[in-house]
Scaffold this motif. Structure first.
Motif, mmCIF file in Angstrom:
data_model
loop_
_atom_site.group_PDB
_atom_site.id
_atom_site.type_symbol
_atom_site.label_atom_id
_atom_site.label_comp_id
_atom_site.label_asym_id
_atom_site.label_seq_id
_atom_site.Cartn_x
_atom_site.Cartn_y
_atom_site.Cartn_z
ATOM 1 N N UNK A 191 4.464 -4.050 -4.560
ATOM 2 C CA UNK A 191 3.767 -3.533 -5.740
ATOM 3 C C UNK A 191 3.053 -4.655 -6.496
ATOM 4 N N UNK A 192 3.652 -5.847 -6.514
ATOM 5 C CA UNK A 192 3.049 -6.974 -7.228
ATOM 6 C C UNK A 192 1.922 -7.621 -6.430
ATOM 7 N N UNK A 193 2.148 -7.832 -5.129
ATOM 8 C CA UNK A 193 1.149 -8.506 -4.298
ATOM 9 C C UNK A 193 0.012 -7.594 -3.865
ATOM 10 N N UNK A 194 0.299 -6.299 -3.720
ATOM 11 C CA UNK A 194 -0.697 -5.339 -3.242
ATOM 12 C C UNK A 194 -0.719 -4.112 -4.165
ATOM 13 N N UNK A 195 -1.054 -4.302 -5.428
ATOM 14 C CA UNK A 195 -0.974 -3.180 -6.369
ATOM 15 C C UNK A 195 -1.814 -1.988 -5.928
ATOM 16 N N UNK B 58 -3.926 -1.604 4.090
ATOM 17 C CA UNK B 58 -4.293 -2.998 4.318
ATOM 18 C C UNK B 58 -5.801 -3.160 4.469
ATOM 19 N N UNK B 59 -6.550 -2.069 4.281
ATOM 20 C CA UNK B 59 -8.003 -2.141 4.437
ATOM 21 C C UNK B 59 -8.625 -2.921 3.288
ATOM 22 N N UNK B 60 -9.742 -3.525 3.559
ATOM 23 C CA UNK B 60 -10.433 -4.319 2.541
ATOM 24 C C UNK B 60 -10.858 -3.441 1.366
ATOM 25 N N UNK B 61 -11.344 -2.237 1.668
ATOM 26 C CA UNK B 61 -11.862 -1.355 0.615
ATOM 27 C C UNK B 61 -10.778 -0.561 -0.110
ATOM 28 N N UNK B 62 -9.544 -0.613 0.387
ATOM 29 C CA UNK B 62 -8.430 0.132 -0.212
ATOM 30 C C UNK B 62 -8.749 1.629 -0.290
ATOM 31 N N UNK B 63 -9.200 2.176 0.853
ATOM 32 C CA UNK B 63 -9.605 3.582 0.881
ATOM 33 C C UNK B 63 -8.778 4.438 1.825
ATOM 34 N N UNK C 9 7.745 -5.934 4.726
ATOM 35 C CA UNK C 9 6.910 -4.744 4.522
ATOM 36 C C UNK C 9 7.154 -3.685 5.586
ATOM 37 N N UNK C 10 7.314 -4.117 6.833
ATOM 38 C CA UNK C 10 7.542 -3.174 7.927
ATOM 39 C C UNK C 10 8.848 -2.420 7.725
ATOM 40 N N UNK C 11 9.897 -3.136 7.366
ATOM 41 C CA UNK C 11 11.200 -2.501 7.139
ATOM 42 C C UNK C 11 11.157 -1.596 5.906
ATOM 43 N N UNK C 12 10.421 -1.997 4.883
ATOM 44 C CA UNK C 12 10.263 -1.160 3.698
ATOM 45 C C UNK C 12 9.607 0.164 4.075
ATOM 46 N N UNK D 263 13.811 -5.116 -3.976
ATOM 47 C CA UNK D 263 13.007 -6.317 -4.225
ATOM 48 C C UNK D 263 11.759 -6.339 -3.345
ATOM 49 N N UNK D 264 11.870 -5.872 -2.109
ATOM 50 C CA UNK D 264 10.704 -5.800 -1.224
ATOM 51 C C UNK D 264 9.676 -4.828 -1.788
ATOM 52 N N UNK D 265 10.146 -3.703 -2.339
ATOM 53 C CA UNK D 265 9.236 -2.721 -2.941
ATOM 54 C C UNK D 265 8.492 -3.353 -4.121
#
Length: 167
Positions: free
Chosen positions: A112-116, A134-139, A4-7, A106-108
């Protein structure tokens, strides 16, 4: 390997500095260094493919996914299972000059799949950066609260102050 960091590094390699768009990957030597740091070869065909992958992924993150371009980048790629002492691992089979660009794509897709919906452009229209919320509320709205968030909040405050009180 692209994580994720490299992406995010790849997606954010075209910042706006002092109001002017920059391309941190325009310099072949800088991109070659980045590629080698992430397990790539850094040769000319590989870095050209990386630039293309970055551009396509930026477009995909900002708007409609360019399916034909992404399918073309993944054409002929195979993942095969290998069993070893450490368990099952998936080995990617792709020509070396395509490896890092394919890993980036593939990382992208993995994010997208794990964190839509969590990988998105900064809410500041003048900024070309991306964030992974990465916030809980996705805000989260800005790549950086310190730069874009505070700047936009201050600008809105100044606009309201200029307009004066509303009745």
């Amino acid at each position: 390997m692209i994580d994720e960091r490299a992406l995010l590094e790849a997606l954010n390699s075209t910042p706006v500095v002092d109001g002017r768009p920059q391309d941190l990957w325009a310099d072949d030597a800088a991109l070659r260094r980045w590629a080698r740091e992430h397990g790539g070869t850094g040769d000319a065909p590989a870095i050209d493919r990386l630039r293309t992958a970055r551009d396509v992924l930026q477009a995909a993150t900002r708007g409609p996914v360019p399916e034909a371009e992404l399918q073309g980048m993944l054409a002929g790629v195979r993942r095969l299972p290998e069993v070893g002492e450490s368990g099952l691992r998936w080995r990617l089979h792709v020509p070396p000059e395509r490896m890092l660009a394919v890993e980036l794509v593939l990382a992208w897709f993995d994010v997208e799949e794990r964190r839509p919906g969590r990988l998105r452009p900064c809410g500041n229209d003048e900024c070309h950066l991306f964030l992974l919320d990465r916030s809980r509320a996705n805000t989260a709205r800005w790549c950086s609260m310190k730069t874009c968030g505070n700047r936009l909040k201050a600008r809105r405050h100044q606009e309201r102050a200029r307009q004066g009180p509303t009745s």
